[in-house]
Design a protein around this motif. Sequence first.
Motif, PDB file in Angstrom:
ATOM      1  N   ILE A  23      49.756  20.806  48.562  1.00 14.95           N
ATOM      2  CA  ILE A  23      49.980  22.134  49.148  1.00 14.95           C
ATOM      3  C   ILE A  23      50.748  23.019  48.161  1.00 14.95           C
ATOM      4  N   CYS A  68      48.507  24.129  45.363  1.00 14.06           N
ATOM      5  CA  CYS A  68      47.545  25.153  45.777  1.00 14.06           C
ATOM      6  C   CYS A  68      48.213  26.522  45.873  1.00 14.06           C
ATOM      7  N   SER A 118      36.578  28.919  40.823  1.00 10.00           N
ATOM      8  CA  SER A 118      37.498  29.951  41.295  1.00 10.00           C
ATOM      9  C   SER A 118      38.769  29.280  41.808  1.00 10.00           C
ATOM     10  N   VAL A 119      39.746  30.125  42.147  1.00 13.72           N
ATOM     11  CA  VAL A 119      40.991  29.586  42.717  1.00 13.72           C
ATOM     12  C   VAL A 119      40.669  28.795  43.995  1.00 13.72           C
ATOM     13  N   GLY A 120      39.782  29.353  44.819  1.00 12.71           N
ATOM     14  CA  GLY A 120      39.425  28.722  46.093  1.00 12.71           C
ATOM     15  C   GLY A 120      38.800  27.348  45.895  1.00 12.71           C
ATOM     16  N   GLN A 121      37.878  27.243  44.917  1.00 14.02           N
ATOM     17  CA  GLN A 121      37.207  25.959  44.671  1.00 14.02           C
ATOM     18  C   GLN A 121      38.199  24.907  44.178  1.00 14.02           C
ATOM     19  N   ARG A 180      41.442  24.887  44.791  1.00  8.81           N
ATOM     20  CA  ARG A 180      42.309  24.557  45.928  1.00  8.81           C
ATOM     21  C   ARG A 180      41.629  23.582  46.878  1.00  8.81           C
ATOM     22  N   MET A 181      40.363  23.865  47.182  1.00  6.81           N
ATOM     23  CA  MET A 181      39.644  22.999  48.136  1.00  6.81           C
ATOM     24  C   MET A 181      39.528  21.583  47.572  1.00  6.81           C
ATOM     25  N   ILE A 213      42.867  19.934  48.095  1.00  9.47           N
ATOM     26  CA  ILE A 213      43.098  19.627  49.511  1.00  9.47           C
ATOM     27  C   ILE A 213      42.280  18.395  49.921  1.00  9.47           C
TER      28      ILE A 213
END
Lengths: 570, 47
Positions: A85, A88, A263-266, A268-269, A272
Amino acid sequence: MSLTDWIVLAATLLVIVIYGVWKSGINKNIDQFLMGGRSMRWYHVGLSVMATQASAITFLSAPGQAYSDGMRFVQFYLGLPVAMIVLCVTFVPIFHKLKVYTAYEFLENRFDLKTRALTSFLFLIQRGLSTGITIYAPSIILSTILNINTVYTTLFIGSLVIFYTVYGGTKAVSYTQLLQMSIIFLGMFFAGVLVVHLLPGNVGFGKAVKLAGKLGRMNVIDWKFDPDNRYNIWSGLIGGFFLQLSYFGTDQSQVGRYLTGSSVGQSRMGLIMNGLLKIPMQFLILLIGILVFAFYQFKRPPMFFNRYEVEQVKSSSYSAQYNKLETQYATAFEQRKSKSEALIKAFDTKDQAQIAQAQSALKVADKQTTDIRKEAIGIMKKNNAKANGDDTNYVFLNFVTHYLPRGLIGLLVAIIFLASMGSTASALNSLASTSVVDIYKRIINPDASDKNYLDASRLATVFWGVVCVGMALYASKVGNLLEFVNQLGSYIYGTILGVFVVAFYLKKVRGNAVFIAAVVTEIVICILGYFEVVAYLWLNAIGCILVILIAVGINPLFPQKVAGQKVRPS
Amino acid sequence: MYLLGAVATPDPELPSFIRSWNQFYGIVAGWLVLLIFIFWLITILFE
């Protein structure tokens, strides 16, 4: 191993290497070679991160650790989800925004070149050494099975990884890891199912776990706070959090994995995904060790699992003494087996008094076998003071090679190889990134062409591959491999994490202060570690906190630059 | 506040059943608590 096993092993390794090389395509520049063009989806990132951490050591040592010490090792990973966490929220967006190749590049932006160089240097030492262990671990499998020297098996694994990492770069690493992890999950699942299947008819999964629990192996959570105890919930949550945060946030072998996210999202996922799956995965691997433990309550295990050490003592003047102990062990085992059977029968009665009585009797019998084993290890040490008295890494191997059916042995051995190859490949890739980006490109040859850096990256991968294989050849006398690697990390990770925490959260602290704080802390941590003042997991937390305190304390001694610090693009 | 501020913006890359990154992190933290609870139960049940 049978011919079928060899075919399964060779085919699995071949298919994965070919797949990785084929999917990697042609790398035209350093960005593609080291970062895979920053184009990976979250599941690629997640599996790659997991494959990098789950080395062969995980699959060799962990079941053995559960066999001898119970489930409590899982607490080591409890800090991981929280660390994911924090990563991220803080690390991932900043690294993506700055488009850095390595984590240490960010430190020059924030502090100065010497801090970047120091952390890169610490990383290269730590990762270079531990990757040697990562290569060595599976090489002991082949040497056990084929009865050949570990030198040849180490060289084989090393060359295979160097080949595809140099050829395909980070994309080859990621694609092979995707397939590797799928096969690893499948193989471990089959192994777990088969252990249960191999248990005696009246002992199912539930009774096997109950039996192990009665012998103190289901000690998953220990609430007692004890700084000298390596595995309890507090060392796992606090010490483990610092270790995992340092590992994933500042170790380039992991940073390099999630920076390949598109990307940042990819990214992070992917992290996680790791936060959600890692602990259950580790729990299940340890559970396999528990089932193997239950299995060996009914089938006689060797008195000592490392065949090499047994052969050494048997060919010495202590042979008669050792053989006598083996006879005693066989008798003691039969007694323990009958007590185990009595406990299983007591479970059926559901009579607590009877269960407690059977448990006490089993504990006495178990202690007898343990004492004989200890005596045997004592004889080994008398014969050779340097003999390795820890056979944890051989427990699961012994089970696989003696009791699993044809084909599955080959697959399980392939898994150990694949796990090792996955983490080694990531490590070589990260060692090359740091050497080229933080040292060669930044300090030695800043104005060369992209082609030059690409060639240098390939050359650096080969160089580190050779160094790590060399280290692996010296690894044979280290006890429990998994603990050794974790201990090594704890000496360095805390300091590096401290530097990053200051960089992210304490904006007023300047380069000179953090540099001196890092050097002083590293010296203190080495002293604390050497004299074993606290359990090694705590060194991460102590290192991190020390860097922060010292840096904040001495910061006023260094005047602020009027024009601010130079920010240098990567 | 720094932590919360950094993740408050909705992200189109999130799975459809998750509203924000904060919610996602909450699920991870909840998962950890659940795992510890299950492990504790296992410890006392199999003692």
